[in-house]
Scaffold this active site. Structure first.
Site, mmCIF file in Angstrom:
data_model
loop_
_atom_site.group_PDB
_atom_site.id
_atom_site.type_symbol
_atom_site.label_atom_id
_atom_site.label_comp_id
_atom_site.label_asym_id
_atom_site.label_seq_id
_atom_site.Cartn_x
_atom_site.Cartn_y
_atom_site.Cartn_z
ATOM 1 N N GLU A 138 -11.249 -42.232 3.664
ATOM 2 C CA GLU A 138 -10.488 -40.997 3.421
ATOM 3 C C GLU A 138 -9.481 -40.702 4.522
ATOM 4 O OE1 GLU A 138 -13.402 -37.849 2.794
ATOM 5 O OE2 GLU A 138 -14.492 -39.164 1.431
ATOM 6 N N ARG A 191 -23.953 -52.382 11.942
ATOM 7 C CA ARG A 191 -24.638 -53.421 11.154
ATOM 8 C C ARG A 191 -23.724 -54.619 10.930
ATOM 9 N NH1 ARG A 191 -26.460 -49.519 6.321
ATOM 10 N NH2 ARG A 191 -25.693 -47.844 7.622
ATOM 11 N N ASN A 228 -30.791 -33.589 2.226
ATOM 12 C CA ASN A 228 -30.490 -34.986 2.538
ATOM 13 C C ASN A 228 -31.154 -35.283 3.889
ATOM 14 O OD1 ASN A 228 -29.410 -37.439 3.192
ATOM 15 N ND2 ASN A 228 -27.264 -36.847 2.902
ATOM 16 N N ASP A 255 -17.220 -46.427 16.230
ATOM 17 C CA ASP A 255 -16.348 -45.471 15.546
ATOM 18 C C ASP A 255 -14.922 -46.012 15.481
ATOM 19 O OD1 ASP A 255 -14.624 -43.202 14.960
ATOM 20 O OD2 ASP A 255 -16.386 -41.962 15.355
ATOM 21 N N ARG A 294 -31.723 -36.167 -1.857
ATOM 22 C CA ARG A 294 -31.136 -37.494 -1.816
ATOM 23 C C ARG A 294 -32.232 -38.477 -1.391
ATOM 24 N NH1 ARG A 294 -26.173 -39.759 1.768
ATOM 25 N NH2 ARG A 294 -26.017 -41.706 0.630
ATOM 26 N N LYS A 345 -30.075 -32.667 6.545
ATOM 27 C CA LYS A 345 -28.878 -31.919 6.141
ATOM 28 C C LYS A 345 -29.219 -31.134 4.887
ATOM 29 C CE LYS A 345 -25.682 -35.340 7.913
ATOM 30 N NZ LYS A 345 -25.283 -36.687 7.660
ATOM 31 N N HIS A 376 -25.310 -46.274 -1.799
ATOM 32 C CA HIS A 376 -24.168 -45.340 -1.920
ATOM 33 C C HIS A 376 -23.889 -44.961 -3.386
ATOM 34 C CE1 HIS A 376 -22.669 -47.105 2.116
ATOM 35 N NE2 HIS A 376 -23.234 -45.939 2.338
ATOM 36 N N GLY A 405 -15.704 -41.624 5.357
ATOM 37 C CA GLY A 405 -15.018 -41.333 6.627
ATOM 38 C C GLY A 405 -13.794 -42.189 6.906
ATOM 39 N N ARG A 416 -12.169 -44.638 15.059
ATOM 40 C CA ARG A 416 -11.160 -43.879 15.821
ATOM 41 C C ARG A 416 -11.067 -44.380 17.246
ATOM 42 N NH1 ARG A 416 -13.760 -38.422 13.560
ATOM 43 N NH2 ARG A 416 -15.539 -39.776 13.871
ATOM 44 N N GLU A 441 -21.283 -36.429 -2.346
ATOM 45 C CA GLU A 441 -22.599 -36.823 -2.854
ATOM 46 C C GLU A 441 -23.465 -35.596 -3.145
ATOM 47 O OE1 GLU A 441 -22.093 -38.989 0.578
ATOM 48 O OE2 GLU A 441 -23.063 -40.810 -0.156
ATOM 49 N N HIS A 478 -16.290 -47.521 -0.397
ATOM 50 C CA HIS A 478 -16.943 -46.425 0.343
ATOM 51 C C HIS A 478 -17.051 -46.902 1.792
ATOM 52 C CE1 HIS A 478 -20.017 -43.120 0.892
ATOM 53 N NE2 HIS A 478 -20.233 -43.890 1.954
ATOM 54 N N LEU A 479 -16.076 -46.504 2.610
ATOM 55 C CA LEU A 479 -16.000 -47.015 3.980
ATOM 56 C C LEU A 479 -16.330 -45.896 4.961
ATOM 57 C CD1 LEU A 479 -12.627 -49.004 3.604
ATOM 58 C CD2 LEU A 479 -14.955 -49.773 3.086
ATOM 59 N N GLY A 480 -17.585 -45.838 5.365
ATOM 60 C CA GLY A 480 -18.006 -44.865 6.369
ATOM 61 C C GLY A 480 -18.662 -45.613 7.501
HETATM 62 P P1 ADP Z 1 -21.781 -42.005 7.146
HETATM 63 O O1 ADP Z 1 -21.903 -40.956 6.053
HETATM 64 O O2 ADP Z 1 -22.014 -43.404 6.684
HETATM 65 O O3 ADP Z 1 -22.504 -41.673 8.406
HETATM 66 P P2 ADP Z 1 -18.992 -41.160 7.201
HETATM 67 O O4 ADP Z 1 -18.580 -41.392 5.810
HETATM 68 O O5 ADP Z 1 -19.148 -39.755 7.669
HETATM 69 O O6 ADP Z 1 -20.259 -42.026 7.590
HETATM 70 O O7 ADP Z 1 -17.928 -41.899 8.153
HETATM 71 C C1 ADP Z 1 -18.064 -41.867 9.534
HETATM 72 C C2 ADP Z 1 -17.062 -42.837 10.128
HETATM 73 O O8 ADP Z 1 -15.758 -42.569 9.617
HETATM 74 C C3 ADP Z 1 -16.922 -42.700 11.629
HETATM 75 O O9 ADP Z 1 -17.866 -43.487 12.288
HETATM 76 C C4 ADP Z 1 -15.504 -43.198 11.873
HETATM 77 O O10 ADP Z 1 -15.538 -44.597 12.097
HETATM 78 C C5 ADP Z 1 -14.800 -42.948 10.584
HETATM 79 N N1 ADP Z 1 -13.768 -41.892 10.674
HETATM 80 C C6 ADP Z 1 -13.943 -40.566 10.567
HETATM 81 N N2 ADP Z 1 -12.753 -39.922 10.724
HETATM 82 C C7 ADP Z 1 -11.828 -40.883 10.926
HETATM 83 C C8 ADP Z 1 -10.419 -40.896 11.155
HETATM 84 N N3 ADP Z 1 -9.700 -39.746 11.209
HETATM 85 N N4 ADP Z 1 -9.812 -42.087 11.315
HETATM 86 C C9 ADP Z 1 -10.528 -43.234 11.270
HETATM 87 N N5 ADP Z 1 -11.832 -43.293 11.056
HETATM 88 C C10 ADP Z 1 -12.486 -42.149 10.875
#
Ligand code: ADP
Length: 397
Positions: free
Chosen positions: A332, A242, A10, A284, A93, A17, A182, A329, A286, A383, A209-211
């Site tokens: 989950e 974004r 990836n 982030d 990927r 990765k 995604h 991220g 967090r 993935e 899919h919330l990352g």
């Molecule tokens: P990508 O693959 O799009 O880079 P990920 O799916 O790994 O992203 O998600 C990363 C994001 O998930 C981080 O930027 C953060 O905002 C969020 N995240 C990760 N762990 C936590 C957590 N314990 N609580 C809240 N948000 C989290």
């Protein structure tokens, strides 16, 4: 086939990765790792499937800071850890399949030529995705390679959903459509649903899919009917940096009246906006939860509201909703975001089980009350295993 290995690559704009799988009936992860910071301070790290650190070190300071060097470093390391086993196939990927690739494809010189034509559609990602295929074709000419596309899963969307209301011929001529992204994550989630909930697998399921990058998709019987990302991965939900959807006329305003360059506007909407831009603190989630600043709260509010609004829009596309799935991220891990989104979607028949929502598990688990009309799940995405499965299937075809 247990001596046979599957390598998943990836490659991103500044990192590569990898995941190594044993080719069992369903691929079994052996280890994963990456070279990060390719252009700045390249560093290698690897972990076992159980999460134990196997390696963590900077690349030699005199090594060229290129994707090519990073890839060769990874291969060298893998050689030392795979004695007696055979690399059977490599899966890649690929973010953008363009108009041509609607399913995984075996990499050939002709395929590489067509992939080059997708570079204008994904100028940051496509070159990084493609380069390892050429390097590996040279280094390991006997190992089949398979390209797996993040756009492919969305090709089942009806034409009305894939189109923009631009002149039809213009869109056709220039390959302009809502591609969606995604897709490998959504495909993995769709592969898990039959095991955990028949109604969700055969009915109408919305996946969030919330990352750092974030999108949502509406599935009907596991097939995509609509998704929030479009021509590029900028459309739809607000993300780490974004904007998500905004009035495109704003771009003309920046160029014409604010004297900004195209690059400056691009940086604005891709790198300085979203959670970072709204909060002024961090991309982030967090960090935003940990902050008392009103603008951190504003950014979280904005994000949650837009996830809920997109869910309702997607529900209209599939005429209802039987299940909602959170993944990636934020999806989950973020109890607060899930709680806020579900609260705003109560009118759709979602009744969150607050106690289940705060429980952590690496396995798929239900977080709605037993009598909730809509079942809500947290399903960790994977993935890489999806790519490994495709690579094996495509290589034996
Ligand atoms: P990508 O693959 O799009 O880079 P990920 O799916 O790994 O992203 O998600 C990363 C994001 O998930 C981080 O930027 C953060 O905002 C969020 N995240 C990760 N762990 C936590 C957590 N314990 N609580 C809240 N948000 C989290």
């Amino acid at each position: 086939m247990s001596d046979a290995l599957i390598l998943v690559i990836n490659a991103g704009s500044s990192s590569i990765k990898f995941s190594l799988f044993e080719a069992e009936q369903d691929p079994q992860l052996i280890c994963k790792g990456q070279v990060e910071g390719i252009f700045t301070e390249p560093a290698f790290s690897a972990k076992s499937a159980a999460g134990d650190t196997l390696a963590a070190s900077p690349l030699p300071a005199d090594a060229p800071k290129t994707h090519d060097t990073a890839l060769r470093y990874i291969l060298n390391w893998l050689r030392g850890h795979t004695a007696g086993k055979t690399l059977a196939v490599i899966g890649h990927r690929v973010v953008h399949g363009g108009p041509t690739f609607t399913q995984p494809v075996r990499v050939t010189p002709q395929v590489l030529d067509v992939l080059d034509t997708t570079i204008p559609l994904a100028p940051l990602h496509a070159p990084a995705n493609i380069l390892p295929m050429r390097v590996l074709a040279e280094l390991l000419p006997d190992v089949p390679q398979v390209a797996c596309f993040d756009t492919a899963f969305h090709r089942t969307q009806p034409e009305t959903t894939q189109l923009y209301a631009l002149p039809y011929e213009f869109s056709q001529q220039h390959g302009i459509r809502r591609y969606g992204f995604h897709g490998l994550s959504y495909e993995y989630i769709a592969s898990v649903l039959p095991r955990i909930d028949t109604r969700a697998a055969t009915g109408r399921t919305i996946v969030a899919h919330l990352g750092n990058g974030a999108s949502m998709a509406a599935l009907s019987a596991g097939k995509c009917q609509a998704t929030t990302m479009g021509f590029t991965a900028l459309e739809g939900l607000p993300m780490g940096t974004r904007t998500g959807s905004f009035d495109p006329a704003l771009v003309f305003h920046c160029l014409t009246h604010l004297d900004m360059s195209v690059q400056a506007v691009s940086d604005l909407v891709h790198k300085q906006s979203g959670l970072l831009g709204l909060s002024g603190i961090s991309s982030d989630m967090r960090d935003l939860h940990a902050s008392d600043e009103p603008r951190a709260k504003l950014a979280v509010d904005y994000f949650c509201q837009h996830v809920a609004r997109e869910a309702a829009s997607l529900a209209a596309a599939i005429e209802g909703i039987d299940a909602l799935v959170f993944t990636a991220g934020i999806g989950e891990n973020d109890v607060i975001v899930r709680q806020r989104v579900c609260q705003q979607l109560r009118w759709l028949g979602i009744d969150l089980d607050e106690a289940a929502n705060v429980q952590r598990s690496p396995e798929p688990h239900r977080i709605s009350r037993p009598d909730s009309r809509v079942a809500v799940y947290v399903i960790p995405t994977n993935e890489e295993i999806m790519i490994a499965r495709h690579a094996v299937a495509c290589a034996v075809d």
